[in-house]
Motif scaffolding. Structure first.
Motif, mmCIF file in Angstrom:
data_model
loop_
_atom_site.group_PDB
_atom_site.id
_atom_site.type_symbol
_atom_site.label_atom_id
_atom_site.label_comp_id
_atom_site.label_asym_id
_atom_site.label_seq_id
_atom_site.Cartn_x
_atom_site.Cartn_y
_atom_site.Cartn_z
ATOM 1 N N ASP A 70 25.021 42.891 46.670
ATOM 2 C CA ASP A 70 26.473 43.002 46.552
ATOM 3 C C ASP A 70 26.837 44.457 46.266
ATOM 4 O O ASP A 70 26.503 44.985 45.205
ATOM 5 C CB ASP A 70 26.967 42.096 45.417
ATOM 6 C CG ASP A 70 28.477 41.983 45.372
ATOM 7 O OD1 ASP A 70 29.158 42.937 45.795
ATOM 8 O OD2 ASP A 70 28.972 40.942 44.909
ATOM 9 N N THR B 99 29.643 42.904 37.933
ATOM 10 C CA THR B 99 30.456 43.763 38.800
ATOM 11 C C THR B 99 31.461 44.601 38.019
ATOM 12 O O THR B 99 32.296 45.282 38.609
ATOM 13 C CB THR B 99 31.216 42.916 39.837
ATOM 14 O OG1 THR B 99 31.980 41.911 39.153
ATOM 15 C CG2 THR B 99 30.250 42.243 40.785
ATOM 16 N N TYR C 283 35.374 42.492 40.899
ATOM 17 C CA TYR C 283 35.886 41.265 41.489
ATOM 18 C C TYR C 283 37.130 40.860 40.713
ATOM 19 O O TYR C 283 37.246 41.104 39.513
ATOM 20 C CB TYR C 283 34.858 40.134 41.416
ATOM 21 C CG TYR C 283 33.877 40.099 42.558
ATOM 22 C CD1 TYR C 283 34.316 39.951 43.867
ATOM 23 C CD2 TYR C 283 32.512 40.190 42.327
ATOM 24 C CE1 TYR C 283 33.425 39.909 44.924
ATOM 25 C CE2 TYR C 283 31.614 40.146 43.369
ATOM 26 C CZ TYR C 283 32.068 39.998 44.671
ATOM 27 O OH TYR C 283 31.185 39.956 45.704
ATOM 28 N N THR C 284 38.071 40.238 41.389
ATOM 29 C CA THR C 284 39.317 39.824 40.765
ATOM 30 C C THR C 284 39.114 38.572 39.923
ATOM 31 O O THR C 284 38.388 37.666 40.300
ATOM 32 C CB THR C 284 40.384 39.556 41.842
ATOM 33 O OG1 THR C 284 40.525 40.710 42.660
ATOM 34 C CG2 THR C 284 41.724 39.224 41.209
ATOM 35 N N ILE D 103 35.869 35.677 39.362
ATOM 36 C CA ILE D 103 34.861 35.641 40.422
ATOM 37 C C ILE D 103 33.657 36.468 39.988
ATOM 38 O O ILE D 103 33.806 37.570 39.456
ATOM 39 C CB ILE D 103 35.424 36.198 41.741
ATOM 40 C CG1 ILE D 103 36.650 35.403 42.176
ATOM 41 C CG2 ILE D 103 34.366 36.173 42.850
ATOM 42 C CD1 ILE D 103 37.405 36.041 43.323
ATOM 43 N N GLY D 104 32.464 35.967 40.224
ATOM 44 C CA GLY D 104 31.295 36.751 39.849
ATOM 45 C C GLY D 104 30.018 35.945 39.853
ATOM 46 O O GLY D 104 29.907 34.909 40.535
ATOM 47 N N TYR E 173 33.945 30.978 41.340
ATOM 48 C CA TYR E 173 35.134 31.083 40.479
ATOM 49 C C TYR E 173 35.325 29.736 39.795
ATOM 50 O O TYR E 173 35.682 28.745 40.430
ATOM 51 C CB TYR E 173 36.356 31.444 41.311
ATOM 52 C CG TYR E 173 37.517 32.072 40.553
ATOM 53 C CD1 TYR E 173 37.677 31.902 39.182
ATOM 54 C CD2 TYR E 173 38.470 32.821 41.227
ATOM 55 C CE1 TYR E 173 38.737 32.479 38.495
ATOM 56 C CE2 TYR E 173 39.546 33.413 40.558
ATOM 57 C CZ TYR E 173 39.666 33.229 39.191
ATOM 58 O OH TYR E 173 40.730 33.807 38.528
ATOM 59 N N ASN F 151 31.557 34.497 47.110
ATOM 60 C CA ASN F 151 32.363 35.420 46.308
ATOM 61 C C ASN F 151 33.246 36.306 47.180
ATOM 62 O O ASN F 151 34.388 36.612 46.833
ATOM 63 C CB ASN F 151 31.451 36.289 45.440
ATOM 64 C CG ASN F 151 30.945 35.557 44.210
ATOM 65 O OD1 ASN F 151 31.335 34.427 43.942
ATOM 66 N ND2 ASN F 151 30.066 36.194 43.454
ATOM 67 N N THR F 152 32.716 36.718 48.309
ATOM 68 C CA THR F 152 33.490 37.550 49.232
ATOM 69 C C THR F 152 34.698 36.785 49.762
ATOM 70 O O THR F 152 35.811 37.327 49.852
ATOM 71 C CB THR F 152 32.600 38.017 50.394
ATOM 72 O OG1 THR F 152 31.505 38.782 49.888
ATOM 73 C CG2 THR F 152 33.390 38.874 51.375
ATOM 74 N N GLN G 157 37.196 36.452 46.887
ATOM 75 C CA GLN G 157 37.838 37.751 46.630
ATOM 76 C C GLN G 157 38.894 38.044 47.690
ATOM 77 O O GLN G 157 39.985 38.554 47.404
ATOM 78 C CB GLN G 157 36.788 38.860 46.616
ATOM 79 C CG GLN G 157 37.335 40.270 46.480
ATOM 80 C CD GLN G 157 37.924 40.553 45.112
ATOM 81 O OE1 GLN G 157 37.756 39.759 44.199
ATOM 82 N NE2 GLN G 157 38.584 41.679 44.961
ATOM 83 N N SER H 267 42.780 38.714 46.454
ATOM 84 C CA SER H 267 42.943 40.172 46.349
ATOM 85 C C SER H 267 44.378 40.623 46.494
ATOM 86 O O SER H 267 44.734 41.716 46.048
ATOM 87 C CB SER H 267 42.070 40.878 47.403
ATOM 88 O OG SER H 267 42.438 40.479 48.703
#
Length: 222
Positions: free
Chosen positions: A51, A90, A94-95, A98-99, A115, A212-213, A216, A220
């Protein structure tokens, strides 16, 4: 890897969860904390190759959670956690929530990500992203290797009915109704103590990275 002494400490702490015992074994805890912090450092380096939002120079001490419980609003007044978690790899890039996360506890360890229980605008944004781009999410969570590792993504807690603005007969309603968007893999005590533990964790996080992507991407702009 996680040392056997680390797991033994948590087992003993679960049986003696009070300040006198903890203070008498504070030196043992410092060794446990060092073991987990060193392990967190290895995870950071490995995850940074998966990541790009993970900085390999991240201080692992900032990723290891505190042992002390917040008992202000809890009926359970035992002062210490009988486990330690590793998170915030991260550093807020990440917002929201999320992680990635690693939980170390005898007989109950796991690694996961995604999340957990997003609230308000984030939950609405994720549901909208699922509605608009369900095929992208399904390509991730329905992939055979993802399902083999984490099980059925839709088995997480769901709303009983359809959220406002959605129909119960929507072909993707089982994803839209989810309260969390996570993937979790249990890790045995034996696996924790093996030399290839980092490889095990990397394989888990590599599968979670596309999830996660996607998440995000959804939140975002909120």
């Amino acid at each position: 890897m996680i040392k056997s002494e680390t797991l033994k400490f948590f087992t003993a702490l679960a049986e003696n969860n009070h300040r006198d015992w903890f203070m008498a074994h504070k030196d043992e805890f410092e060794v446990v904390k060092e073991n987990i912090t060193d392990f967190a450092g290895e995870v950071i380096k490995s995850l940074s190759k998966i990541d790009p939002l993970v900085d390999p120079a991240t201080d692992p001490k900032k990723c290891v959670m505190r042992i002390y419980r917040d008992i202000r609003f809890s009926k359970d007044k035992t002062p210490y956690k009988t486990w330690l978690g590793i998170h915030k790899f991260t550093a807020g890039k990440y917002t929201g929530g999320i992680g990635y996360y690693i939980h170390i506890q005898p007989g109950q360890s796991f690694a996961g990500g995604g999340y957990w229980l997003p609230e308000g605008d984030h939950l609405k944004a994720i549901r909208q992203e699922v509605d608009y781009n369900a095929d992208e999410l399904k390509a991730i969570v329905d992939a055979p290797d993802f399902k083999s590792m984490f099980g059925e993504f839709r088995d997480q807690e769901q709303l009983k009915g359809a959220p406002a603005g959605y129909q119960t007969d929507d072909e993707n309603i089982s994803l839209i109704k989810l309260k969390s968007f996570t993937a979790v893999k249990s890790i045995t005590d034996k696996e924790l103590q093996q030399k290839d533990l980092i490889d095990t964790i990397a394989a888990i996080f590599e599968k979670i990275y596309p999830l996660n992507t996607f998440l995000q991407q959804a939140v975002s702009t909120t």
